[in-house]
Design a protein around this motif. Structure first.
Motif, mmCIF file in Angstrom:
data_model
loop_
_atom_site.group_PDB
_atom_site.id
_atom_site.type_symbol
_atom_site.label_atom_id
_atom_site.label_comp_id
_atom_site.label_asym_id
_atom_site.label_seq_id
_atom_site.Cartn_x
_atom_site.Cartn_y
_atom_site.Cartn_z
ATOM 1 N N GLN A 50 0.831 -1.202 0.000
ATOM 2 C CA GLN A 50 0.000 0.000 0.000
ATOM 3 C C GLN A 50 0.868 1.256 0.000
ATOM 4 O O GLN A 50 0.589 2.226 -0.718
ATOM 5 C CB GLN A 50 -0.931 -0.007 1.209
ATOM 6 C CG GLN A 50 -1.879 1.180 1.260
ATOM 7 C CD GLN A 50 -2.805 1.139 2.467
ATOM 8 O OE1 GLN A 50 -2.656 0.289 3.329
ATOM 9 N NE2 GLN A 50 -3.746 2.060 2.531
ATOM 10 N N GLU A 51 1.937 1.254 0.792
ATOM 11 C CA GLU A 51 2.808 2.427 0.829
ATOM 12 C C GLU A 51 3.489 2.654 -0.513
ATOM 13 O O GLU A 51 3.588 3.795 -0.992
ATOM 14 C CB GLU A 51 3.868 2.255 1.918
ATOM 15 C CG GLU A 51 4.810 3.447 2.002
ATOM 16 C CD GLU A 51 5.901 3.286 3.046
ATOM 17 O OE1 GLU A 51 6.776 4.163 3.129
ATOM 18 O OE2 GLU A 51 5.866 2.270 3.772
ATOM 19 N N ALA A 52 3.965 1.581 -1.141
ATOM 20 C CA ALA A 52 4.609 1.725 -2.445
ATOM 21 C C ALA A 52 3.636 2.288 -3.479
ATOM 22 O O ALA A 52 4.006 3.170 -4.274
ATOM 23 C CB ALA A 52 5.152 0.372 -2.902
ATOM 24 N N ASN A 53 2.405 1.808 -3.466
ATOM 25 C CA ASN A 53 1.403 2.304 -4.421
ATOM 26 C C ASN A 53 1.071 3.768 -4.164
ATOM 27 O O ASN A 53 0.927 4.566 -5.115
ATOM 28 C CB ASN A 53 0.136 1.456 -4.337
ATOM 29 C CG ASN A 53 0.341 0.051 -4.868
ATOM 30 O OD1 ASN A 53 1.245 -0.193 -5.672
ATOM 31 N ND2 ASN A 53 -0.483 -0.879 -4.435
ATOM 32 N N GLN A 54 0.948 4.146 -2.906
ATOM 33 C CA GLN A 54 0.614 5.533 -2.583
ATOM 34 C C GLN A 54 1.738 6.486 -3.000
ATOM 35 O O GLN A 54 1.480 7.559 -3.547
ATOM 36 C CB GLN A 54 0.331 5.662 -1.093
ATOM 37 C CG GLN A 54 -0.981 5.018 -0.653
ATOM 38 C CD GLN A 54 -1.197 5.099 0.843
ATOM 39 O OE1 GLN A 54 -0.286 5.411 1.606
ATOM 40 N NE2 GLN A 54 -2.409 4.805 1.291
ATOM 41 N N ARG A 55 2.980 6.095 -2.742
ATOM 42 C CA ARG A 55 4.107 6.946 -3.125
ATOM 43 C C ARG A 55 4.212 7.058 -4.644
ATOM 44 O O ARG A 55 4.495 8.138 -5.177
ATOM 45 C CB ARG A 55 5.400 6.400 -2.528
ATOM 46 C CG ARG A 55 5.528 6.631 -1.029
ATOM 47 C CD ARG A 55 6.830 6.099 -0.484
ATOM 48 N NE ARG A 55 7.004 6.435 0.912
ATOM 49 C CZ ARG A 55 7.585 7.557 1.350
ATOM 50 N NH1 ARG A 55 8.058 8.426 0.485
ATOM 51 N NH2 ARG A 55 7.705 7.792 2.648
ATOM 52 N N ALA A 56 3.996 5.957 -5.346
ATOM 53 C CA ALA A 56 4.039 6.005 -6.807
ATOM 54 C C ALA A 56 2.922 6.880 -7.358
ATOM 55 O O ALA A 56 3.134 7.651 -8.311
ATOM 56 C CB ALA A 56 3.945 4.591 -7.376
ATOM 57 N N ASN A 57 1.729 6.773 -6.777
ATOM 58 C CA ASN A 57 0.612 7.620 -7.213
ATOM 59 C C ASN A 57 0.910 9.088 -6.971
ATOM 60 O O ASN A 57 0.590 9.945 -7.821
ATOM 61 C CB ASN A 57 -0.664 7.210 -6.479
ATOM 62 C CG ASN A 57 -1.212 5.878 -6.957
ATOM 63 O OD1 ASN A 57 -0.959 5.458 -8.081
ATOM 64 N ND2 ASN A 57 -1.961 5.203 -6.101
ATOM 65 N N LEU A 58 1.505 9.413 -5.829
ATOM 66 C CA LEU A 58 1.862 10.801 -5.540
ATOM 67 C C LEU A 58 2.867 11.327 -6.551
ATOM 68 O O LEU A 58 2.733 12.461 -7.051
ATOM 69 C CB LEU A 58 2.434 10.902 -4.126
ATOM 70 C CG LEU A 58 2.956 12.286 -3.696
ATOM 71 C CD1 LEU A 58 1.831 13.312 -3.728
ATOM 72 C CD2 LEU A 58 3.586 12.208 -2.303
ATOM 73 N N PHE A 59 3.851 10.518 -6.874
ATOM 74 C CA PHE A 59 4.871 10.944 -7.843
ATOM 75 C C PHE A 59 4.271 11.141 -9.239
ATOM 76 O O PHE A 59 4.521 12.162 -9.896
ATOM 77 C CB PHE A 59 5.993 9.912 -7.885
ATOM 78 C CG PHE A 59 6.996 10.137 -8.969
ATOM 79 C CD1 PHE A 59 7.758 11.304 -9.008
ATOM 80 C CD2 PHE A 59 7.178 9.192 -9.967
ATOM 81 C CE1 PHE A 59 8.680 11.517 -10.015
ATOM 82 C CE2 PHE A 59 8.102 9.398 -10.974
ATOM 83 C CZ PHE A 59 8.855 10.563 -11.007
ATOM 84 N N LEU A 60 3.471 10.175 -9.691
ATOM 85 C CA LEU A 60 2.882 10.297 -11.023
ATOM 86 C C LEU A 60 1.881 11.450 -11.099
ATOM 87 O O LEU A 60 1.762 12.110 -12.144
ATOM 88 C CB LEU A 60 2.193 8.975 -11.394
ATOM 89 C CG LEU A 60 3.133 7.774 -11.573
ATOM 90 C CD1 LEU A 60 2.338 6.518 -11.901
ATOM 91 C CD2 LEU A 60 4.171 8.044 -12.656
ATOM 92 N N THR A 61 1.174 11.708 -10.012
ATOM 93 C CA THR A 61 0.273 12.861 -9.984
ATOM 94 C C THR A 61 1.053 14.164 -10.088
ATOM 95 O O THR A 61 0.641 15.098 -10.792
ATOM 96 C CB THR A 61 -0.559 12.850 -8.694
ATOM 97 O OG1 THR A 61 -1.319 11.635 -8.625
ATOM 98 C CG2 THR A 61 -1.505 14.035 -8.644
ATOM 99 N N SER A 62 2.195 14.228 -9.405
ATOM 100 C CA SER A 62 3.046 15.420 -9.487
ATOM 101 C C SER A 62 3.582 15.613 -10.902
ATOM 102 O O SER A 62 3.613 16.743 -11.425
ATOM 103 C CB SER A 62 4.211 15.304 -8.503
ATOM 104 O OG SER A 62 3.748 15.164 -7.174
ATOM 105 N N VAL A 63 3.989 14.532 -11.536
ATOM 106 C CA VAL A 63 4.498 14.620 -12.914
ATOM 107 C C VAL A 63 3.388 15.074 -13.859
ATOM 108 O O VAL A 63 3.614 15.929 -14.738
ATOM 109 C CB VAL A 63 5.066 13.262 -13.357
ATOM 110 C CG1 VAL A 63 5.427 13.282 -14.843
ATOM 111 C CG2 VAL A 63 6.300 12.913 -12.540
ATOM 112 N N SER A 64 2.195 14.520 -13.685
ATOM 113 C CA SER A 64 1.074 14.909 -14.546
ATOM 114 C C SER A 64 0.722 16.382 -14.373
ATOM 115 O O SER A 64 0.518 17.111 -15.353
ATOM 116 C CB SER A 64 -0.135 14.036 -14.227
ATOM 117 O OG SER A 64 -1.250 14.421 -15.003
#
Length: 243
Positions: A50-64
């Motif tokens: 869950q933590e890995a998915n949340q961090r990846a989502n935060l990063f991809l949202t920032s990139v978008s």
């Protein structure tokens, strides 16, 4: 009197023998503790994923979001000097977010690997108590890396590091580094597009290689520190057996 006292002392000094009932109670308590530990490890694995998915989502949202912002600025400034300066400010921030996301994703993957090995050891204990149980278990009872990969139908491959969350973040972060290098070169020396693209591809490759090295070395170091207690035996064709 003296003989009677010596006899009583020998009687009280004799250790109490464990009965079959005591051994059964101890085994039952140990089994309960193992079951609890298995549940704790499973919960910990779910938390790491869950933590890995949340961090990846935060990063991809920032990139978008940053990509949309760059598009608006490029449209307003016609990709002039303000756009270049805005890119040089924004892209390093994105790369930093990606870098810390990558490092933490590697740490989380290692934690998940440790938890998986602990659960495999507990399953091995179950099969020690009841050997006939082994054929009903889907997951491996061996705690070496080859067995855990074979457990999910995988084999050790150098590119396997890019298949996880950390690998995805690594590639996206490399693209950010490439764009930043190209824009930097364009602003500093006013280079041609072909030269900027070449430098960007080089920066992409260097970033990916450096982070991949960190990933593989961190994983190898963690594996080296873990003692394998129940390794599996390969088949005649060299493939690892499951179970």
């Amino acid at each position: 009197m003296g003989g009677g006292s010596a006899s009583r002392n020998r009687f009280f000094a004799m250790p109490a023998r464990k009965t079959k009932t005591d051994e059964g109670e101890n085994r039952q308590q140990l089994l309960q503790m193992m079951t609890t530990e298995h549940l704790v490890l499973g919960t910990a694995r779910a938390a790491t994923i869950q933590e890995a998915n949340q961090r990846a989502n935060l990063f991809l949202t920032s990139v978008s979001s940053a990509t949309i912002a760059l598009a608006f600025v490029a449209q307003v400034t016609r990709m002039g000097l303000p756009f270049m300066l805005f890119s040089l400010i924004l892209l390093p921030c994105l790369y930093f977010i990606g870098l810390v996301t990558f490092v933490r994703a590697v740490q989380v993957a290692i934690e998940d690997m440790v938890h998986a090995r602990g659960m495999a050891r507990i399953r091995h204990y179950y099969t020690e108590l009841t050997p006939s149980m082994a054929r009903y278990l889907v997951h491996s009872t061996h705690d070496n890396q080859t067995a855990l990969l074979a457990d999910v139908g995988l084999k050790p491959r150098p590119w396997q590091a890019f298949a996880g969350t950390a690998g995805m973040v690594n590639v996206v972060n490399g693209a950010i580094a490439g764009v930043f290098a190209g824009v930097m070169l364009k602003v500093v020396i006013g280079s041609t597009v072909s030269l900027a693209v070449t430098v960007g591809i080089l920066a992409f490759a260097v970033s990916n290689w450096c982070l991949w090295q960190h990933h593989t070395r961190s994983w190898a170091s963690a594996e080296h520190k873990l003692k394998v207690l129940f390794p599996n035996l390969p088949d005649s064709d060299g493939e690892a057996r499951i179970g």
